[in-house]
Scaffold this motif. Structure first.
Motif, PDB file in Angstrom:
ATOM      1  N   LEU A 126      -1.717   0.277  -5.869  1.00  0.00           N
ATOM      2  CA  LEU A 126      -1.346  -1.363  -5.256  1.00  0.00           C
ATOM      3  C   LEU A 126      -0.786  -1.285  -4.448  1.00  0.00           C
ATOM      4  O   LEU A 126      -1.244  -1.734  -3.299  1.00  0.00           O
ATOM      5  N   ALA A 127       0.281  -0.131  -4.564  1.00  0.00           N
ATOM      6  CA  ALA A 127       0.923   0.836  -3.118  1.00  0.00           C
ATOM      7  C   ALA A 127       0.233   0.703  -1.953  1.00  0.00           C
ATOM      8  O   ALA A 127       0.137   0.230  -1.068  1.00  0.00           O
ATOM      9  N   TRP A 129      -2.959  -0.016  -1.543  1.00  0.00           N
ATOM     10  CA  TRP A 129      -3.893  -1.171  -1.248  1.00  0.00           C
ATOM     11  C   TRP A 129      -2.945  -1.863  -0.319  1.00  0.00           C
ATOM     12  O   TRP A 129      -3.025  -2.854   0.855  1.00  0.00           O
ATOM     13  N   ILE A 130      -1.847  -2.273  -0.620  1.00  0.00           N
ATOM     14  CA  ILE A 130      -0.712  -3.312   0.122  1.00  0.00           C
ATOM     15  C   ILE A 130      -0.781  -2.778   1.508  1.00  0.00           C
ATOM     16  O   ILE A 130      -0.263  -3.196   2.631  1.00  0.00           O
ATOM     17  N   THR A 131      -0.551  -1.457   1.774  1.00  0.00           N
ATOM     18  CA  THR A 131      -0.197  -0.931   2.838  1.00  0.00           C
ATOM     19  C   THR A 131      -1.574  -0.966   3.475  1.00  0.00           C
ATOM     20  O   THR A 131      -0.843  -1.373   5.052  1.00  0.00           O
ATOM     21  N   ALA A 133      -3.634  -3.524   3.540  1.00  0.00           N
ATOM     22  CA  ALA A 133      -3.815  -4.362   4.781  1.00  0.00           C
ATOM     23  C   ALA A 133      -2.797  -4.840   4.837  1.00  0.00           C
ATOM     24  O   ALA A 133      -3.474  -6.030   5.811  1.00  0.00           O
ATOM     25  N   ALA A 134      -2.153  -4.804   4.379  1.00  0.00           N
ATOM     26  CA  ALA A 134      -0.256  -4.621   6.188  1.00  0.00           C
ATOM     27  C   ALA A 134      -0.859  -4.451   7.399  1.00  0.00           C
ATOM     28  O   ALA A 134      -0.340  -5.362   8.304  1.00  0.00           O
ATOM     29  N   ARG A 137      -5.200  -6.065   8.021  1.00  0.00           N
ATOM     30  CA  ARG A 137      -5.179  -7.517   7.334  1.00  0.00           C
ATOM     31  C   ARG A 137      -6.845  -7.581   6.854  1.00  0.00           C
ATOM     32  O   ARG A 137      -7.503  -8.278   7.532  1.00  0.00           O
ATOM     33  N   SER A 139      -9.164  -6.587   4.096  1.00  0.00           N
ATOM     34  CA  SER A 139      -8.878  -6.534   2.315  1.00  0.00           C
ATOM     35  C   SER A 139     -10.164  -5.660   2.239  1.00  0.00           C
ATOM     36  O   SER A 139      -9.832  -4.613   1.053  1.00  0.00           O
ATOM     37  N   ALA A 142      -8.738  -1.869   2.653  1.00  0.00           N
ATOM     38  CA  ALA A 142      -7.837  -1.149   1.043  1.00  0.00           C
ATOM     39  C   ALA A 142      -8.144  -1.206  -0.083  1.00  0.00           C
ATOM     40  O   ALA A 142      -8.022  -0.308  -0.048  1.00  0.00           O
ATOM     41  N   SER A 146      -7.420   2.527  -0.677  1.00  0.00           N
ATOM     42  CA  SER A 146      -7.161   3.085  -2.559  1.00  0.00           C
ATOM     43  C   SER A 146      -7.948   3.281  -4.251  1.00  0.00           C
ATOM     44  O   SER A 146      -7.859   4.445  -4.109  1.00  0.00           O
TER      45      SER A 146
END
Length: 211
Positions: A126-127, A129-131, A133-134, A137, A139, A142, A146
């Motif tokens: 999850l970390a 994916w978030i990194t 995606a942030a 941007r 999806s 990400a 992942s």
């Protein structure tokens, strides 16, 4: 026979599309009729109804975790049963028998399954994916990164012979295959970004939505 029952039950659970159910509850269009046509949280977000998107995300992730938990809790061979359930629930999501086999990309359900295997495995993936995606941007990007990293995280926690490694590798392959069109758009520079709205209710955009 126990593993067959586990696989079938997990597949049927995965076949429940929360994007479709939540959209009906919120009187929204069928998520397969607009945006990318993908019944997932990111596509539901294009309607502007954040609550619906969050519920879709949570529902799809929860069924992944629930399938793994129940298989581990009640399976004759807990670890192997959980591994089988993790793969089956993702397959159910991407090829749902209840929705004419028109499913999502499987990311949220896969995330739920990974948390079911190991909280640390889930957090690490999850970390990642978030990194991504942030920063970008996107999806789908990400999700792809992942999916590639998840088997490596599994090896850190377990080993090559552990059933979870085979299961996570299989899930990663499923996710990569489901993102073939997104990969082409990424290479062409036409992939859309998170939160972009479709031009029309039936229009199909190029964004990479997951669930």
């Amino acid at each position: 026979m126990n593993l067959i029952v586990v696989a079938v039950a997990a597949y049927l659970l995965g076949s429940i599309s929360f994007a479709v159910l939540v959209s009906r509850a919120f009187s929204l269009p069928d998520p397969r009729s607009y945006g990318s046509g993908n019944p997932g949280a990111t596509n539901v977000l294009r309607t502007g109804r954040k609550a619906a998107a969050v519920l879709t995300l949570l529902g799809d992730a929860a069924k992944g975790g629930l399938a793994v938990y129940c298989a581990h809790r009640f399976g004759a061979e807990p670890v192997l049963a959980a591994a089988v359930a993790g793969v089956a629930v993702v397959i159910g999501h991407v090829l749902p028998i209840f929705h004419r086999f028109e499913g999502g990309k499987g990311v949220s359900t896969a995330a739920g399954a990974l948390f079911g295997f190991s909280v640390w495995l889930g957090i690490g993936t999850l970390a990642t994916w978030i990194t991504i995606a942030a920063f970008f941007r996107i999806s789908s990007l990400a999700a792809l990164v992942s999916a590639i990293f998840a088997p490596a995280f599994t090896l850190i926690l377990f080993n090559f012979e552990h059933p979870y490694f085979a299961a996570v590798s299989a899930v990663s392959v499923v996710l990569l295959l489901r993102h073939k069109s997104n990969i082409a758009k990424l290479l062409a520079g036409t992939e859309g970004k998170i939160g972009e709205r479709p031009e029309g209710s039936a229009a199909r955009s190029s964004a990479g939505e997951q669930s």
